[in-house]
Scaffold this active site. Sequence first.
Site, PDB file in Angstrom:
ATOM      1  N   ASP A 295     134.995 136.172   3.111  1.00 30.78           N
ATOM      2  CA  ASP A 295     134.518 135.364   2.031  1.00 30.78           C
ATOM      3  C   ASP A 295     135.290 134.217   2.250  1.00 30.78           C
ATOM      4  OD1 ASP A 295     133.134 133.815   0.119  1.00 30.78           O
ATOM      5  OD2 ASP A 295     133.271 135.575  -1.299  1.00 30.78           O
TER       6      ASP A 295
HETATM    7  C1  BGC Z   1     131.256 133.007  -2.253  1.00 27.16           C
HETATM    8  C2  BGC Z   1     130.302 133.622  -1.372  1.00 27.16           C
HETATM    9  C3  BGC Z   1     129.771 132.436  -0.422  1.00 27.16           C
HETATM   10  C4  BGC Z   1     130.829 131.882   0.020  1.00 27.16           C
HETATM   11  C5  BGC Z   1     130.441 130.563   0.866  1.00 27.16           C
HETATM   12  C6  BGC Z   1     132.237 132.055  -1.756  1.00 27.16           C
HETATM   13  O1  BGC Z   1     132.991 131.371  -2.751  1.00 27.16           O
HETATM   14  O2  BGC Z   1     131.918 134.290  -2.824  1.00 27.16           O
HETATM   15  O3  BGC Z   1     129.143 134.323  -1.937  1.00 27.16           O
HETATM   16  O4  BGC Z   1     128.630 133.047   0.443  1.00 27.16           O
HETATM   17  O5  BGC Z   1     131.533 131.197  -0.819  1.00 27.16           O
HETATM   18  O6  BGC Z   1     129.804 129.429   0.117  1.00 27.16           O
END
Ligand code: BGC
Length: 769
Positions: A295
Site C-alpha cells: 500500500d
Molecule cells: C489506500 C489504498 C489505495 C492507495 C493508492 C492507500 O492510501 O489504502 O487503498 O489503493 O492508497 O491510492
Amino acid sequence: MKKYFSTRLVSKAIPLCVAVLLPLSKVAAQTKADDAKMNTFVTGLMGKMTVDEKIGQLNLVTIGAATTGSVVNKGVEEKIKKGSIGGVFGVWGADRVKEVQDLAVKNSRLHIPLIFGLDVIHGHRTIFPIPLGMSAVWDMGLIKQSAQIAAKEATAEGLNWVYSPMVDIARDPRWGRISEGSGEDPWYGGQIAKAMVQGYQGSSMKNADAVMACVKHFALYGGAEAGREYNTVDMSRIKMYQDYLPPYKAALDAGAGSFMSSFNTVDGVPATANQWLLTDVLRKQWGFKGFVVSDYTAVNEMIAHGLGDLQMVSALALKAGLDMDMVGEGFLTTLKKSLAEGKVTNQEIDLACRRVLEAKYKLGLFDNPYKSIDASRAKEVLTPETRAQARNISKHSFVLLKNEAQTLPLKKTASIALVGPLADNHRDMLGTWVIAGEWEKSVSVLEGIKNVAGSNVTINYAKGANITEDSLFIKRLNFGPGMVSVDPKPADVLLKEAVDAAKKSDVIVAVVGESQSMSGESSSRSDIDIPESQKNMLKELAKLGKPLVIVLFNGRPLTLTWEDTHANAILDVWAPGTEAGNAIADVLFGDYNPAGKITATFPRSVGQIPIYYNHKNTGRPYDGKGPSKFKSNYLDISNDPLYPFGYGLSYTTFGYSDVKLSKSKLKGNETLTASVNVTNTGKYAGEEVVQLYISDPVASISRSVKELKNFKKISLQPGEQKEVSFNITPEELKFYNSQLKYDWEAGEFIIQIGTNSADTHTASVQWSK
Ligand code: BGC
C-alpha cells in the site's frame, strides 16, 4: 498491430469462452504451454537486465494527481528513461498515458512498458454506488456488470490495473473504510470479490477492455482496533481463516492478477513484511501466482511500526514476498546496497522482478504497450447507456429501512418539502474514492425528482441545515478543496426555511446524512449519529406531524435509533453515484420497488460495536428478553441491533412457509434440499432476497450462532408464490477447527431460511459421516 517485442515468444491466451468448450485436460495443457512461453520470454528479457533495471521494475510511483499520503515522487520522467520505474499511478487519459508510456517504451534501454494503475473503486467515469451500497444489491450479475463498465472506461483512458476489489471484512462502523467493502460476512464478501474480479479481468487480461484486478488490503485491514484508521489488528488464527480471509481467497480463486498488502500488523508483523501472510498463506497454501504491491508508502511506514530503518524494512518486505513498492522508493534506494551487503539475494530480486514482468506479459503489454490507448474510445466513457446502467444498479442498492403505513411510495400529485443539505447537492452524490469521477456531472436529488415526478408534483425546496456546524470537523472534512460547502446563513434561519417549506407541503422528504469525506480512508468516527445540525432539523420537522421521509446518505451503518422512532420512512441510499437523483426518484415514486438488504449490521448505539450477526453464543447467552444480570449483555441496552444483517423492506410484503427438507437424516456426501414457499402478500410487484443460514449447535469448537451459506433473489407479482430451494452438501458445513483443519463434524444442523439474519424459519437435520 505493431509488435514491440519478439512475438515468436508471445502467446495468444485462449479466451475462456473457447476454453470452456475444450476438455479440461486440453485447457490445462494449453495453460501449461502458455506459461512455458511466458517463462521463456521473461527469462530472455531478464537475461538482458541489470540489477538496477530489475529493481526499477519493483518501483511504483505516482505523478501526483491522486495521492492519499504526503509523498509524491520526484524526477519521474528521468527515472522512467533510466528504467527505474515499473509502474505509474495517478495518470489517466489516452494522451497523458501515451506520453508517459512513450518515455519507457521509446526512451528506456530495454523498452519495457509501464503498467498504469488507478484507484478505480466503484466506477471510473460513470460512478456506481460505493461498495457497501453495491453489496446491498445481492445480484452478482449487476455487480459484475459495474466492474465491466469500469474496466471498459478505465482502459479507454489508458489504464490497465485497478486497485480493487477491496474485500476487507469490516464489523466496526466507526471505521470509515467499511464504505469500501462488502460488509461483515465472509461468504457473501467472497461472492462479491469473485464477481468483481471476473468483471474487471474478463475472459483474458489481454483484451483491450480488461484490466488487472488488485485485491486489497491483504490482510485483515478491516479488523483495526476501535475502528481507528491504520490501527493495530490482532486476532486468532481461527477467526482469520473462518471470518476474515475467505474473500481474499475467493478473489484469488477467481484469477485475480495482483494483491495489495495492508497497512496493519498481523500477529505483530506488518502485513507488508509478513512472510507468513505473503508467502506461506498466499503463495504456498493458496497457490497465488501473481504479484503483490505494497500500500501507499507502507514499506517506509514500517519504520514507525518499529521494524528498523528504510534499508532494513525494504529488505524485510522483499524477503517476505512483497514484489512492488508503492511510492516510498525504499526498494529503489536501498535494495542494491542490501544486495552488496548480503542482506537480500539476487534470487529474491529476480523473483519479484519476474512476477512484475509476468503481470505485464499477461496484460499483453509486451505485444502492445498502447493496447488500450485509443483516442476513438473516449466516447465510450460516461455515455447515456452507462448512465442508464448506473441508474439501474443504484436503485437496486437502496435499502428501505422503515416504511410505516405505506408512507412510500410518494404520489406523483403530492406537494413535497424537499429539505436537507444533501438534497440540492452534486458533490456528495458520488461518495468516497472517485478519482476520475466528475461530481459536476452527477444528478442531484432535486434534479432527479423533477425529472421523474412530472408536472403534478409541487416541490418546496429548502436546505434546512448545513452538513455540520462544527468548524473543526468541517476543517478535517475539507482535506480537498470545497468538499463541504457551508451556507453562511445562521442555523436558525436555515431551519426556519425548512419548517416553512414543510408547512406548505403534504409530505417532507429530508435528504440527510454523511457527506463524501465523512467516510472512506482516514475517516474514522467515534460518534456515528447523523450530525447534530441535521438532527436538529429533523427534530423540528418531526414536530409538525406531517409524514417525514428520510433519504439517508451514509458510507457506514449509522446509529439511527431516534430516526427509526420518529421518521415515518427511511430509505438508505448510501452514496449512489452519478445517477443518484434519478435512481432515488425512481424509488421514492414507486417506479422501482426497493429490494436492497444491508450487509453490515446497524447498531442501536456505538457502545454495541463491534456488532455482527455471526457472533458466538458465549457460555451465558443473552436470552433475547432484554438485559438481565449474569448474562452476556449490557445493563443499559439490548444486544439486538437496530437493523440486522440481511435486513431490508419492500413496498410489498412477503410471506414465508415453513422450511421443507428432502430428508431429515443424511450420511456422508449426500445432498440435502431445503425449500420454502415465498408469497407476495402485498399490492406491489417486488423482489426478495431469500437467505439461507446454517447453525452447527454442537462441535469441537464454539461455532457462530449462524452463518450465511447461500441466497436467491426472486421477483414476485402480487399474490404470486414461488418455491425457493437450496441444495446443501457437507461443503456448506465445513469450518476451521482448532487445528485449522477445514472439515465438517457429524451431528445436528439447523437449516434456516428467511428474509434477514434475524427472521428465519428453521428445520433440523442429523448428518452422519
Ligand atoms: C489506500 C489504498 C489505495 C492507495 C493508492 C492507500 O492510501 O489504502 O487503498 O489503493 O492508497 O491510492
